[in-house]
Design an enzyme around this catalytic site. Structure first.
Site, mmCIF file in Angstrom:
data_model
loop_
_atom_site.group_PDB
_atom_site.id
_atom_site.type_symbol
_atom_site.label_atom_id
_atom_site.label_comp_id
_atom_site.label_asym_id
_atom_site.label_seq_id
_atom_site.Cartn_x
_atom_site.Cartn_y
_atom_site.Cartn_z
ATOM 1 N N CYS A 288 0.833 -1.208 0.000
ATOM 2 C CA CYS A 288 0.000 0.000 0.000
ATOM 3 C C CYS A 288 0.869 1.261 0.000
ATOM 4 O O CYS A 288 1.526 1.539 -0.987
ATOM 5 C CB CYS A 288 -0.988 -0.032 1.163
ATOM 6 S SG CYS A 288 -2.401 1.079 0.929
ATOM 7 N N HIS B 21 -3.494 -5.347 1.215
ATOM 8 C CA HIS B 21 -3.258 -5.686 2.610
ATOM 9 C C HIS B 21 -3.719 -7.121 2.842
ATOM 10 O O HIS B 21 -4.670 -7.593 2.218
ATOM 11 C CB HIS B 21 -4.058 -4.770 3.539
ATOM 12 C CG HIS B 21 -3.570 -3.363 3.594
ATOM 13 N ND1 HIS B 21 -2.372 -3.019 4.175
ATOM 14 C CD2 HIS B 21 -4.129 -2.203 3.151
ATOM 15 C CE1 HIS B 21 -2.218 -1.704 4.095
ATOM 16 N NE2 HIS B 21 -3.261 -1.192 3.466
#
Length: 480
Positions: free
Chosen positions: A330, A428
């Site tokens: 991310c 994630h």
């Protein structure tokens, strides 16, 4: 009649989240249709719900304890700090705006309407709701317009128990003092106390329990033992406890950024007996590792600046020269690219930052946040494995590299450098996929590691909590 109970704590990290998760599992095992609820949460670790919204990860774990899918109504107000004085405000799963602390304090009256709307929806759907407070109900400076603790309990007319962590010391002062600082009507709705994380002979505690009950007129509902090796996701503080064996096959380091988010990505590494995971803090070096992972961040450009201030950019280059691997997740993925633009000031002052230049990607932060649970296939070293994860980000990246992840909808995701040493992804939680973790370990240094079933470990932890609650708490006093 609905079963409603709110768990408040004398301090942060007193055990509220764990106690609520355990109570949820106790009820679920009895066949009760139960849901968790936390009016207001402040956390940088969040989860994506079935509606495509965002809530605190603790409520997602509690939903798992209930054996249901997480919903935005389980945590209607989520505060994600992006500076020392400001935060992004998320209402019913969707980002509203950024506010400073004073601005949000004045906004609480409006936020309470959202809280009560979500609570009403859950009450309509479930037979029981286990509610978690935030921090302490006795913070004098925060009591006005409170929506997180007694302000909510009074508005919703729910009973309360107060939990304290005896392992920190001062448990009787914490419980007695917290109760004393509440108003008479708030004190009246407190049904009793729970003492958490006790070690030793309970007989040595009995005189203190008798004193507390005599002084307050409230019962001690139970004393929960210290549960060693309880492997549940930590919502705020980074947990460094590991489960190492004598046969470590992989060494991983993660720099602790000032606004690190979703560090639960690394629990699956931390809990594996053959993986040595080390968090590196301010003033320390990124060294002696096979893999460096750049984590997510709530303030990517600020944390990129901090990374350089620590000299970690130079450590990463040295690591790569010696054949090491680097993975960015991310925000960490965005940092690995050539540039990060924030034209709208989404995460701070508008502007552009030069990235680490290790991947041929360019990122622009947008006002629309991507919130989605994702399934797909990871392709590395000529192998293809299924992968699941979730995306929570405001950036869109232009990629001029091989993209190793193919989503189920056909979209390509992530980036892998031409040299094969650097990889980034917006996903994630993808390391929780057993086959994906095994393939990543093989990519790093050729080692073969048998991944653990991370979901099964969480299930075992939740059941341990529920077992302890059933054994050590007098649930009849709570109507459970």
């Amino acid at each position: 009649m609905k079963k409603l109970l709110m768990v408040q704590g004398t301090t942060s990290d007193a055990g509220k989240s764990v106690l609520v998760a355990g109570l949820c599992r106790v009820l679920a095992r009895k066949g009760v249709k139960v849901a968790p609820f936390k009016p207001q949460n402040m956390a940088l670790n969040s989860a994506v719900t079935k509606e495509g919204g965002e809530i605190g990860r603790a409520q997602a774990v509690q939903a798992q304890a209930c054996r249901i899918e997480p919903s935005v109504h389980m945590n209607p107000v989520l505060i994600k700090p992006n500076s020392d004085t400001g935060a992004q405000i998320i209402l019913q799963g969707k980002a509203l705006t950024n506010m400073d602390a004073y601005g949000f304090h004045n906004y609480k009256k409006v936020a309470m309407d959202t809280v009560m709307d979500s609570f009403a929806r859950l009450k309509d759907e479930y037979q029981a709701i286990m509610i978690e407070g935030a921090g302490s109900p006795a913070e004098i400076n925060l009591r006005q317009n409170d929506i997180a603790n007694m302000g909510f309990a009074e508005e919703a007319d729910v009973p309360v128990i107060i939990v304290a962590d005896i392992d920190r010391g001062g448990v009787f002062a914490h419980l007695y003092g917290t109760l004393a600082l509440l108003s008479p009507s708030e004190q009246a709705r407190v049904k009793g106390f729970v003492i958490n994380r006790f070690r030793g002979d309970i007989k040595l505690l009995e005189s203190g329990l008798d004193w507390l009950e005599e002084k307050t007129g409230k019962p001690v509902i139970g004393v929960l033992p210290f549960l060693h090796g309880l492997n549940l996701e930590a919502e705020d503080a980074i947990t460094s406890q590991q489960a190492l064996s004598d046969e470590v096959k992989l060494k991983v380091v993660v720099p602790v950024l000032t606004r690190i988010s979703n560090h639960t990505d690394f629990d699956v590494l931390r809990l594996h007996p053959q993986i040595d995971l080390r968090y590196v803090g301010k003033g320390e070096r990124l060294e002696h590792a096979d893999l460096i992972i750049l984590p997510g961040s709530k303030s990517v450009r600020d944390d990129l600046r901090y990374l350089r201030e620590q000299g970690w950019d130079k450590d990463i280059l040295r690591h790569l020269r010696f054949g090491g691997k680097v993975l960015g997740i991310c925000g960490g993925y965005q940092m690995l690219g050539e540039s990060i633009r924030d034209p709208f000031g989404v995460e701070g002052e508008p502007g552009e930052s030069v990235g680490l230049g290790l991947l041929k990607t360019r990122t622009e932060l947008t006002q629309d946040k991507c919130l989605i649970n994702t399934k797909g296939q990871l392709s590395l070293n000529g192998k293809h494995v299924n992968v699941t994860g979730y995306e929570i980000h405001v950036g869109r990246s232009q990629v001029n590299e091989y993209q190793p992840i193919t989503k189920d909808d056909g979209q390509l995701e992530g980036a892998l450098s031409e040299c094969g040493q650097i990889m980034g992804s917006y996903l994630h939680g993808f390391l929780d996929s057993e086959a994906a973790l095994e393939l990543i370990c093989e990519w790093v240094n050729g080692v073969r590691i048998k991944a653990q079933n991370h979901q099964q470990l969480k299930e075992q932890a939740i059941d341990r909590i529920a077992d302890a609650i059933e054994e050590h708490l007098d649930l009849s006093q709570l109507g459970i």
